[in-house]
Design a protein around this motif. Structure first.
Motif, short mmCIF file in Angstrom:
data_model
loop_
_atom_site.label_atom_id
_atom_site.label_comp_id
_atom_site.label_asym_id
_atom_site.label_seq_id
_atom_site.Cartn_x
_atom_site.Cartn_y
_atom_site.Cartn_z
N SER A 172 102.14 12.93 117.36
CA SER A 172 101.02 13.24 117.84
C SER A 172 100.04 14.09 117.82
N GLY A 173 100.54 15.14 116.73
CA GLY A 173 99.64 16.43 116.75
C GLY A 173 100.33 17.64 117.27
N PRO A 174 99.70 18.61 117.16
CA PRO A 174 100.41 19.97 117.83
C PRO A 174 100.42 19.84 119.01
N HIS A 175 101.49 20.62 119.80
CA HIS A 175 101.42 20.52 121.16
C HIS A 175 102.08 22.23 121.58
N LEU A 176 101.33 22.60 122.43
CA LEU A 176 101.74 24.07 122.92
C LEU A 176 102.55 23.95 124.20
N THR A 177 103.66 24.89 124.17
CA THR A 177 104.40 25.11 125.03
C THR A 177 104.82 26.56 125.39
N GLY A 178 104.70 27.13 126.68
CA GLY A 178 105.00 28.47 126.74
C GLY A 178 104.64 28.94 128.42
N ARG A 179 104.87 30.20 128.36
CA ARG A 179 104.53 30.71 129.73
C ARG A 179 103.98 32.10 129.49
N LYS A 180 102.73 32.16 130.06
CA LYS A 180 102.10 33.68 129.85
C LYS A 180 102.03 34.32 130.79
N TYR A 181 101.68 35.74 130.95
CA TYR A 181 101.24 36.42 132.23
C TYR A 181 100.50 37.71 131.77
N TYR A 182 99.84 38.32 132.68
CA TYR A 182 98.66 39.16 132.46
C TYR A 182 97.48 38.14 131.96
N THR A 183 97.43 36.89 132.27
CA THR A 183 96.08 36.20 131.85
C THR A 183 94.86 36.44 132.45
N THR A 184 94.41 37.82 132.14
CA THR A 184 93.29 38.05 132.66
C THR A 184 91.86 37.11 132.30
N GLY A 185 91.27 36.74 133.32
CA GLY A 185 90.17 35.85 133.38
C GLY A 185 90.40 34.37 133.26
N SER A 186 91.69 33.90 132.79
CA SER A 186 91.87 32.61 132.57
C SER A 186 91.77 31.61 133.81
N LEU A 187 92.00 31.96 134.82
CA LEU A 187 91.73 31.26 135.95
C LEU A 187 90.22 30.65 136.14
#
Length: 428
Positions: A172-187
């Motif tokens: 069904s195409g690319p899928h992203l899986t993972g966990r990030k930290y220090y995600t400044t501004g993302s909220l």
């Protein structure tokens, strides 16, 4: 964002054309067209958020309203290329805009650091379709959040996030899986740039909508400084990624580049702004609240704290160091402007990287010194929590912990003594 079905090479990039870019959010201003206009806009914005800086520091919550005003100011589009509708202002304007905001609230100033990095990535490495789509979003008031760093690996570049189904597609195409930290501004961002490894182990940068299915951005940011950045955890659970909005990021680190230097210039501007803001608040406190030391008063040397000879001397030292940090920041920015986004060769890349390394290292040292000595200038009453003057030191130390100053001095010294270029073709 609608899910894009699997498509062969060529058609995959065409998927980016389906993004509705270029519209401006209601109330958003067009970007300033000159450096002078950009700095004036930054000053007005900084003034508009100055009253709430203590409350934001204490609360540690995302400054949603203040960031919405930043998004609407037009400042986030100042580096968009002219060929794509932006003013393409240089590094000098960017550094001064960030420094101006950081002198008032360095947490807010840090929020768009990743945004400006991603604008550079797109300008140099984005396809024409990616540039039209995503720069159109930026010109419309969108901001990129940061999804680069991770915890738990051997080092900061040991990535575990994966983009499955890329580059060959399938299913069904690319899928992203993972966990990030220090995600400044993302909220509070509209888009998040997420670094990952694809199916063949190559570094890619996928742009996904903040509100896409499977994207979860938390507020688990509990640190002593830079609290309003809310740079906590973001998880990506089988997030459908538009293949037309995936940048083949590994290429950027195989040639001489200035991405690292330009990103570090923003950090240098934040530290310089912190130092200037702390010096400003120290001056205000000494002139309006502090008392002279009793020995200076009884000897007839000082009727006010500002007349104390030791205070005058130390303030003069700190003011000179802050001015030197500002000058070094401006010099580094001028060097980057001369080199441009794409350096001609490794020597040019190294020159830009080392100029910024000096500015960042020196500004970090000065910020730590000023935010510490603020209290020796101002006296015991300055430690009263109602003034929240400790935020300057907490912000300086928290922000400086991103990367060790010692390594920057090391690379400067190693180049000057041994002609050793910085690593990764100029990335520091």
């Amino acid at each position: 964002m609608p899910r894009t079905p699997s498509a062969p090479a060529g058609a995959a990039e065409a998927a980016a054309d389906g993004i509705l870019g270029g519209h401006r959010d209601r109330g958003s201003a067009p970007p300033p067209r000159t450096a002078e206009e950009a700095v004036a806009t930054a000053r007005a914005y900084a003034e508009s958020v100055s009253d709430g800086v203590i409350e934001r520091d204490r609360a540690g919550n995302a400054p949603v309203a203040e960031l919405a005003r930043l998004d609407a100011s037009g400042l986030l589009a100042i580096t968009v290329p002219r060929s794509l509708g932006g003013p393409e202002l240089g590094a000098a304007a960017l550094a001064e805009v960030i420094r101006t905001i950081a002198a008032v609230d360095p947490a807010i100033a840090q929020v768009p650091q990743g945004h400006f990095l991603f604008c550079d990535v797109l300008a140099v490495w984005g396809t024409a379709r990616q540039q039209r789509a995503l720069f159109g979003e930026v010109l419309g008031g969108a901001r990129f959040g940061n999804g680069l760093a991770e915890r738990g690996g051997l080092h900061g570049q040991d990535l575990r996030t994966r983009l499955h189904g890329f580059p060959d597609g399938g299913g069904s195409g690319p899928h992203l899986t993972g966990r990030k930290y220090y995600t400044t501004g993302s909220l509070t961002a509209r888009w998040i740039g997420v670094s990952a490894l694809d199916d063949v182990g190559r570094l890619v940068l996928a742009f996904v909508r903040r509100d896409a299915p499977g994207v979860h951005v938390g507020d688990d940011w509990n640190v002593m400084g830079q609290r309003a950045t809310v740079s906590g955890t973001a998880t990506f659970e089988d997030v459908p990624a538009d293949p037309g909005l995936v940048v083949r990021y590994a290429r950027a680190f195989e040639v001489p580049q200035q991405l690292g230097a330009r990103a570090q210039l923003v950090h240098a501007a934040i530290q310089t702004g912190i130092a200037g803001g702390a010096l400003r608040d120290a001056s205000e406190f000494v002139r309006t609240r502090a008392r002279p030391f009793f020995e200076a008063a009884t000897a007839g040397w000082a009727h006010t704290a500002g007349e104390d000879p030791h205070t005058i001397y130390r303030y003069g030292q700190l003011a000179t160091k802050v001015r030197a940090a500002e000058a070094l920041l401006a010099s580094a920015a001028a060097t980057l402007e001369e080199i441009g986004r794409v350096p001609a060769d490794p020597a040019a890349a190294a020159r830009g990287s080392l100029a910024v390394a000096q500015a960042k290292a020196f500004a970090s040292d000065v910020a730590a010194e000023v935010t510490t000595d603020l209290f020796s200038l101002s006296g015991a009453s300055a430690t009263d929590e109602k003034y929240d003057l400790s935020r300057h030191w907490r912000n300086a130390r928290t922000h400086a912990s991103h990367d060790p100053v010692a390594w920057k001095y090391h690379h400067v010294g190693n180049f000057m003594l041994n002609d050793v270029l910085p690593p990764n073709h100029g990335q520091l």
